[in-house]
Design an enzyme around this catalytic site. Structure first.
Site, PDB file in Angstrom:
ATOM      1  N   ASP A  14     140.195  66.967  16.799  1.00  0.00           N
ATOM      2  CA  ASP A  14     138.714  66.400  17.575  1.00  0.00           C
ATOM      3  C   ASP A  14     139.940  66.173  19.363  1.00  0.00           C
ATOM      4  O   ASP A  14     140.826  65.812  19.274  1.00  0.00           O
ATOM      5  CB  ASP A  14     138.216  65.001  17.571  1.00  0.00           C
ATOM      6  N   TRP A  19     140.816  66.818  26.798  1.00  0.00           N
ATOM      7  CA  TRP A  19     142.160  67.517  27.404  1.00  0.00           C
ATOM      8  C   TRP A  19     141.617  68.767  28.134  1.00  0.00           C
ATOM      9  O   TRP A  19     142.191  68.243  29.480  1.00  0.00           O
ATOM     10  CB  TRP A  19     142.045  69.104  25.727  1.00  0.00           C
ATOM     11  N   ASN A  62     127.014  67.951  15.573  1.00  0.00           N
ATOM     12  CA  ASN A  62     127.407  68.511  17.282  1.00  0.00           C
ATOM     13  C   ASN A  62     126.187  69.123  17.300  1.00  0.00           C
ATOM     14  O   ASN A  62     126.197  69.501  18.820  1.00  0.00           O
ATOM     15  CB  ASN A  62     128.366  69.009  16.520  1.00  0.00           C
TER      16      ASN A  62
HETATM   17  C1  IPE Z   1     133.859  65.514  14.586  1.00  0.00           C
HETATM   18  O1  IPE Z   1     134.714  65.058  15.795  1.00  0.00           O
HETATM   19  C2  IPE Z   1     133.441  66.843  14.300  1.00  0.00           C
HETATM   20  C3  IPE Z   1     134.632  67.698  14.760  1.00  0.00           C
HETATM   21  C4  IPE Z   1     135.910  67.221  15.491  1.00  0.00           C
HETATM   22  C5  IPE Z   1     133.948  69.162  14.495  1.00  0.00           C
HETATM   23  P1  IPE Z   1     133.203  64.237  16.815  1.00  0.00           P
HETATM   24  O2  IPE Z   1     133.754  64.080  18.202  1.00  0.00           O
HETATM   25  O3  IPE Z   1     131.824  65.304  16.954  1.00  0.00           O
HETATM   26  O4  IPE Z   1     133.232  62.822  16.259  1.00  0.00           O
HETATM   27  P2  IPE Z   1     132.671  61.346  17.257  1.00  0.00           P
HETATM   28  O5  IPE Z   1     131.286  61.697  17.517  1.00  0.00           O
HETATM   29  O6  IPE Z   1     133.606  61.173  18.426  1.00  0.00           O
HETATM   30  O7  IPE Z   1     132.379  60.692  15.746  1.00  0.00           O
HETATM   31  C1  IPE Z   2     135.943  68.616  19.228  1.00  0.00           C
HETATM   32  O1  IPE Z   2     136.764  68.081  20.134  1.00  0.00           O
HETATM   33  C2  IPE Z   2     135.528  70.057  19.088  1.00  0.00           C
HETATM   34  C3  IPE Z   2     134.101  69.700  18.381  1.00  0.00           C
HETATM   35  C4  IPE Z   2     133.231  68.633  18.094  1.00  0.00           C
HETATM   36  C5  IPE Z   2     133.641  71.152  18.366  1.00  0.00           C
HETATM   37  P1  IPE Z   2     135.631  67.399  21.505  1.00  0.00           P
HETATM   38  O2  IPE Z   2     133.785  68.431  21.658  1.00  0.00           O
HETATM   39  O3  IPE Z   2     134.480  66.327  20.240  1.00  0.00           O
HETATM   40  O4  IPE Z   2     135.829  66.898  21.997  1.00  0.00           O
HETATM   41  P2  IPE Z   2     136.044  64.951  23.000  1.00  0.00           P
HETATM   42  O5  IPE Z   2     136.391  63.957  21.295  1.00  0.00           O
HETATM   43  O6  IPE Z   2     134.716  64.933  23.634  1.00  0.00           O
HETATM   44  O7  IPE Z   2     137.325  64.809  23.560  1.00  0.00           O
HETATM   45 MG    MG Z   3     134.603  64.195  20.154  1.00  0.00          MG
END
Ligand code: IPE
Ligand code: IPE
Ligand code: MG
Length: 240
Positions: A14, A19, A62
């Site tokens: 995550d 980043w 997602n």
């Molecule tokens: C969890 O991250 C899913 C992945 C890393 C693929 P999310 O960013 O989707 O989770 P939440 O929404 O913060 O719980």
């Molecule tokens: C995790 O990073 C990757 C996926 C969920 C695909 P995020 O896209 O959730 O990154 P943040 O949490 O928005 O920074």
């Molecule tokens: Mg995330």
């Protein structure tokens, strides 16, 4: 360094979006940097003798994100599986997927099937990529498979315990020993709920693109100092 005590590490990767945002870039740049970080981590994991690595690449939830971000990620997955994973295959890594096939684009499924087939005979390590994945959804799929076996008479009520039920999950993997979540949040976000049952949990503020093999080594070193009791008591240590 790694022995029987540590078989399976799982990572909730995550923080890619944050980043990128911190660098004034688009979220997609964060996902690209995250995929590079994953390749390094996975190669390192094989080198240090880890047998199972599970990674959360895309949750079922997602799909709530913008079409642009979802499409970028799906194209990135195709690129990863068809090009970037060559080095992993050379190291003898078997790639498997957990998650629902329904809802994924045909070209993504094709790239997934292709790498599964190409790596099927590899035995050095297993990389389990959780894509279009939800932990509750996986348990429901397992319950449906178990139900089919009961109806067909392949198993009888009472035959299955919490270990053998594992075979009905998307992949028959050992329980998770270490869960790592990067990116500050301290939650499980529907990841591998069945397999996490006695996992040691490590949460780090580091955003996934900045997560390094050395950080993984530090976590593993810490894990080796932990006494895992699995509900029991270490009578040699306790003063009773
Ligand atoms: C969890 O991250 C899913 C992945 C890393 C693929 P999310 O960013 O989707 O989770 P939440 O929404 O913060 O719980
Ligand atoms: C995790 O990073 C990757 C996926 C969920 C695909 P995020 O896209 O959730 O990154 P943040 O949490 O928005 O920074
Ligand atoms: Mg995330």
């Amino acid at each position: 360094m790694i022995d029987e005590k540590l078989k399976h590490v799982a990572i909730i990767m995550d923080g890619n979006g944050r980043w990128a945002e911190a660098r004034g870039k688009k979220r997609s740049a964060g996902h690209k940097a995250g995929s590079d970080a994953l390749e390094k981590i996975a190669l390192h994991a094989v080198d240090i003798g880890l047998k199972y690595l599970s990674v959360y690449a895309f949750s079922t939830d997602n799909f709530k994100r913008s079409e642009e971000e979802v499409n970028y990620l799906m194209n990135l997955f195709i690129e990863m599986f068809s090009k970037n994973y060559k080095r992993l295959l050379e190291k003898g890594v078997k790639v498997v997927f957990s998650g629902a096939r329904e809802g994924l684009r045909a070209d993504v499924l094709e790239a997934m099937d292709d790498i599964v087939e190409k790596s099927a005979k590899n035995t050095n390590a297993t990389l389990n990529v959780c894509l279009n994945y939800g932990g509750r959804e996986e348990i429901i799929r397992a319950a449906e498979r178990y139900h089919d076996d009961l109806v067909s008479g392949k198993v009888q009520k009472g035959d299955i315990d919490r270990d053998s039920f594992n075979r009905y999950l998307d992949n028959d993997l050992p329980p998770i020993d270490i869960l790592i979540r990067t990116g500050r949040e301290k939650r499980v976000s529907n990841f591998m709920l069945y397999q996490l049952y006695y996992a040691e949990m490590y949460f780090t503020d580091t955003l996934f693109p900045d997560f390094t093999p050395e950080m993984l080594d530090d976590i593993i070193a810490d894990f080796y100092g932990v006494e895992r009791r699995f509900g029991g008591i270490n009578y040699e240590k306790s003063a009773s």
